[in-house]
Design a protein around this motif. Structure first.
Motif, PDB file in Angstrom:
ATOM      1  N   ARG A 171     100.594  48.743  15.052  1.00 57.88           N
ATOM      2  CA  ARG A 171     101.205  47.932  16.115  1.00 57.88           C
ATOM      3  C   ARG A 171     100.880  48.501  17.489  1.00 57.88           C
ATOM      4  O   ARG A 171     100.859  47.817  18.467  1.00 57.88           O
ATOM      5  N   THR A 185     104.025  38.796  14.145  1.00 58.44           N
ATOM      6  CA  THR A 185     103.317  39.856  13.412  1.00 58.44           C
ATOM      7  C   THR A 185     104.118  40.283  12.194  1.00 58.44           C
ATOM      8  O   THR A 185     103.569  40.475  11.109  1.00 58.44           O
ATOM      9  N   ALA A 186     105.422  40.446  12.376  1.00 59.93           N
ATOM     10  CA  ALA A 186     106.272  40.864  11.266  1.00 59.93           C
ATOM     11  C   ALA A 186     106.190  39.855  10.129  1.00 59.93           C
ATOM     12  O   ALA A 186     106.114  40.222   8.957  1.00 59.93           O
ATOM     13  N   PRO A 225     113.951  43.353  10.544  1.00 59.19           N
ATOM     14  CA  PRO A 225     114.378  44.239  11.634  1.00 59.19           C
ATOM     15  C   PRO A 225     113.643  45.574  11.612  1.00 59.19           C
ATOM     16  O   PRO A 225     113.323  46.114  12.676  1.00 59.19           O
ATOM     17  N   PHE A 235     119.001  45.188  17.720  1.00 59.84           N
ATOM     18  CA  PHE A 235     119.232  44.148  16.708  1.00 59.84           C
ATOM     19  C   PHE A 235     120.432  43.290  17.068  1.00 59.84           C
ATOM     20  O   PHE A 235     120.596  42.175  16.596  1.00 59.84           O
ATOM     21  N   TYR A 265     101.964  51.594   9.661  1.00 54.05           N
ATOM     22  CA  TYR A 265     102.410  50.317  10.232  1.00 54.05           C
ATOM     23  C   TYR A 265     102.745  50.405  11.723  1.00 54.05           C
ATOM     24  O   TYR A 265     102.205  49.646  12.526  1.00 54.05           O
ATOM     25  N   ALA A 323     110.571  46.089  10.678  1.00 54.02           N
ATOM     26  CA  ALA A 323     109.249  45.858  11.264  1.00 54.02           C
ATOM     27  C   ALA A 323     109.361  45.737  12.783  1.00 54.02           C
ATOM     28  O   ALA A 323     108.544  46.281  13.527  1.00 54.02           O
ATOM     29  N   ALA A 324     110.405  45.031  13.245  1.00 47.03           N
ATOM     30  CA  ALA A 324     110.615  44.888  14.690  1.00 47.03           C
ATOM     31  C   ALA A 324     110.819  46.254  15.324  1.00 47.03           C
ATOM     32  O   ALA A 324     110.224  46.579  16.353  1.00 47.03           O
ATOM     33  N   ALA A 343     106.680  45.585  15.754  1.00 49.81           N
ATOM     34  CA  ALA A 343     106.030  44.332  15.403  1.00 49.81           C
ATOM     35  C   ALA A 343     106.740  43.160  16.070  1.00 49.81           C
ATOM     36  O   ALA A 343     107.953  43.032  15.963  1.00 49.81           O
ATOM     37  N   ARG A 344     105.967  42.315  16.735  1.00 49.71           N
ATOM     38  CA  ARG A 344     106.542  41.084  17.260  1.00 49.71           C
ATOM     39  C   ARG A 344     106.954  40.209  16.076  1.00 49.71           C
ATOM     40  O   ARG A 344     106.414  40.376  14.981  1.00 49.71           O
ATOM     41  N   PRO A 345     107.877  39.260  16.282  1.00 48.23           N
ATOM     42  CA  PRO A 345     108.329  38.443  15.147  1.00 48.23           C
ATOM     43  C   PRO A 345     107.192  37.799  14.366  1.00 48.23           C
ATOM     44  O   PRO A 345     107.204  37.788  13.135  1.00 48.23           O
TER      45      PRO A 345
END
Lengths: 395, 310
Positions: free
Chosen positions: A133, B217-218, B206, A83, A129, B208-209, B213-215
């Motif tokens: 993915r 997709t998120a 964040p 992040f 979820y 989801a990332a 998940a790609r941005p």
């Protein structure tokens, strides 16, 4: 089924590492580590919130980042998660450089302080979820979700929405979601911070059990020293963007390397003084006119001795000891409280500062205001450099 | 109306409370239940009176006229549905309003998102920009558009001198109407959207990332579904307000492509056909209610509010 991200053979990157003038020994360490940080720095403007940190976390280890708020522990965790990007330094996860890898490709599990569950999805959908993915088939998902819910003892809650759950239940769902895709690294950012004490202690045990079951590398961030002591294989103590010391809970408690570590972990009595002499590995300090001995030698002129409360005993004024292995210091009792398993006394030291004594077997009630002598074995004192910074308030 | 029937319904409605007051005399059949404190509901009486006199009564009057003017019967509705122009105008009205809603949504979404990520100071500025047009008269704004958009206006002038094209039919066209309406209605989309987006937990993206998940997709799997209450609220407001627009279509639209409100005006003011005008009004109201009901069902069908209802 694991995405391409982490699994690439580490050897590919050796050349890259050699170009950075690292010797083969260090490359070996990086390749064998679960997580390796080398000279990692994060600056916002001119201010370094993480300042030149190097740390090797072994695969399967439970590592805790402990420190006061603003010490850089969460920023370090966020750099591992992807992040936050490091300003300088090398970051490797299972031998693979990840500095340029975006968060969604790192295949790391993470549990957030506020749970970060998706409110529009049921518990089962939340756990599905990460599987979606990863393009895992529905039927396979079903068993994986059931397994993950079983692991956190939430088997019957699959159809609930997060808002229908208590804080502790939500955190367990978050844990299941972070672990369902079997990441090799699980990061936890103060996951129990918002829960009450009883629930926290119970979840600590659960987290420990889950760590044993899954065998992943856990990195846990907390400012709660008791939590750190009870959970971790090793603890890295953060202060002002640096790591003060890394070691097992017992090492940190018994042999703190700095005054900050000693004060931050557990209770302690700190005596500041000047050196009288150093002989045969024992240093004598002048503490308010008393000669106090302590094992070890230090170069600095301003020194301090740190003693844990359970290593100190209180005696009536006037009693003497003739052993050279025992230190004595006159004190005034300020307060004494009965804890069930022990008496805990706060005493005023000759220089006016406050020390703590914990006597497990004492039957004598020490009234506030009475004079006494505190004694401890020379070997149980720890000689440290007195950095002059004030003690950390734990209240 | 019987007391039992009343208590069978939801007890929340203040109107029902008022009805209960009048029906309470001598009625003791109700099973023992804590007596409701009805005094606070007295405060609603003024509002109730105003709504009855100024909204309910005219509406009833409109409905009665639509079936009695010029004589009792449904001839006005027969005229309404058998005259092709009416249906064309209705279709155009709904179509334009729908188009404006979509355009508003596409502009407002990024704008509202921007408002959630900037500093307080910048957010206040962005909010001011959105509110500013609301403080200016619609008429003035529309006249300004006329000046800008007309065939000899600055925009067409620029197009002609720089690109050598035009003049484009910027005015007296659906484009002109949609542009003017979008400009007026944008705040009604931005504000509900912003209040919905501001409630979305910033840590979810964040998270989801982190879960892979790609941005993009998120956004589609987490952010967009959570912003749906704002999308529905804003869209419904803009759509309904858009249906009733009169000045903008009159000034920026073509007189050959009139909208519903202009048609009603024509019928009543021009031809003195009160029956036709009021029938059109009732038709619009009914259709709007049907559309609202459909949207309401669509938004309930999602799992949006599930788990939050309690």
């Amino acid at each position: 089924m694991r995405p391409d991200s982490i699994d690439a053979a580490p050897d590919i990157h050796e050349q890259e590492l050699r170009q950075l003038n690292l010797n083969t020994q260090i490359i070996g360490v990086i390749n064998d580590a679960g997580i390796s940080l080398r000279a990692v720095t994060k600056r916002y403007g001119k201010k370094a919130v993480v300042d030149d940190i190097s740390l090797v976390i072994e695969p399967g280890e439970f590592m805790t980042f402990l420190g006061p708020s603003g010490s850089g522990k969460t920023t370090t965790l966020n750099m591992i998660a992807g992040f936050v990007s490091a300003t300088e330094g090398l970051l490797h996860i299972y031998g693979k450089p990840v500095a340029k890898l975006p968060a969604h490709k790192r295949d790391i599990g993470m549990v957030f302080q506020n749970y970060a569950l998706f409110p529009h999805k049921t518990v089962a959908e939340n756990i599905a979820y990460p599987l979606d993915r990863r393009k895992i088939s529905r039927s396979e998902q079903k068993t994986m979700i059931a397994g993950a819910l079983q692991m956190v003892r939430m088997g019957e809650f699959g159809d609930r929405y997060p808002t229908e759950l208590s804080g502790g239940q939500q955190q367990r769902v978050a844990l299941a979601r972070a672990l369902v895709y079997q990441p090799r690294v699980l990061l936890m950012d103060e996951p129990l911070g918002a829960l009450d004490k009883k629930l926290r202690e119970w979840l600590q045990k659960e987290i420990k059990r889950i760590h044993r079951e899954v065998g992943s590398t856990f990195v846990y961030v907390t400012h709660d020293q008791e939590e750190a002591l009870s959970l971790s294989d090793r603890i890295a103590v953060f202060n002002n963007g640096r790591i003060e010391q890394v070691g097992s809970p017992a090492e940190l408690y018994q042999r703190p390397a700095t005054l900050f570590v000693g004060r931050f972990l557990g209770e302690s009595t700190v005596l500041s003084g000047s050196r009288v002499d150093s002989l045969h590995g024992t240093t004598t300090l002048n503490i308010s006119g008393h000669d106090i001995r302590v094992p070890g030698e230090q170069d600095s002129t301003s020194l301090a001795i740190l003693i844990r409360p359970e290593n100190i005993t209180l005696h009536d004024e006037g009693t003497v000891t003739d052993s050279t292995r025992i230190n004595s210091l006159p004190v005034i009792v300020l307060d004494s409280s009965y804890l069930g398993s022990a008496w805990r006394c706060e005493v005023q030291l000759p220089d006016g500062s406050v020390g703590t004594v914990r006597e497990a077997h004492s039957t004598i009630v020490r009234e506030p205001g009475t004079r006494a002598v505190m004694r401890w074995n020379v070997d149980s004192g720890v000689l440290l450099v007195d950095t002059g910074e004030a003690g950390v308030s734990l209240t | 109306m019987g007391y039992r029937e009343l208590t069978g319904m939801s007890d929340l409605s203040p109107i029902r409370e008022l009805n209960k007051l009048s029906a309470a005399g001598g009625n003791t059949t109700r099973p023992t239940r804590e007596p409701r404190n009805w005094r606070p509901f007295l405060l609603l009486i003024p509002a109730f009176i105003i709504v009855s006199f100024f909204f309910l009564a005219p509406l009833i009057d409109v409905f009665i006229r639509s079936i009695t003017d010029p004589s009792l019967g449904i001839q006005n509705y027969v005229w309404l549905f058998t005259t092709p122009t009416n249906m064309v105008v209705a279709g155009r009205t709904f179509g334009t309003s729908f188009l404006v809603t979509i355009v508003c949504l596409l502009i407002a979404y990024p704008y509202a998102y921007l408002m959630t990520i900037v500093s307080d100071r910048t957010r206040n500025m962005l909010q001011l920009f959105i509110m500013l047009p609301l403080w200016t008269s619609i008429l003035v704004r529309t006249l300004a558009w006329m000046v800008l958009l007309q065939d000899t206006g600055p925009i067409n002038g620029l197009l002609e001198s720089v690109f050598g094209i035009g003049p484009l039919p910027l005015i007296r066209s659906t484009f002109g109407v949609a542009l003017g309406m979008t400009q007026v209605l944008l705040p009604f989309m931005v504000l509900p959207l912003y209040s919905a987006l501001a409630k979305i937990d910033k840590r979810l993206l964040p998270a989801a990332a982190n879960l892979g998940a790609r941005p993009v997709t998120a956004f589609f799997t987490v952010y967009l579904p959570l912003s749906r209450p704002g999308i529905f609220a804003g869209s419904v407001t803009v759509f309904i307000l858009g249906l009733g627009f009169y000045i903008i279509p009159a000034l920026l639209g073509s007189s050959k492509e009139i909208m519903m409100s202009a048609l009603m005006y024509q019928q009543i003011s021009g031809f003195l056909m009160w029956g036709h005008g009021t029938a059109l009004g009732i038709f619009m109201l009914t259709t709007t209610i049907v559309v609202l009901a459909l949207v309401g069902r669509a938004s309930k069908g999602t799992s949006l509010f599930a788990g939050r209802t309690k």
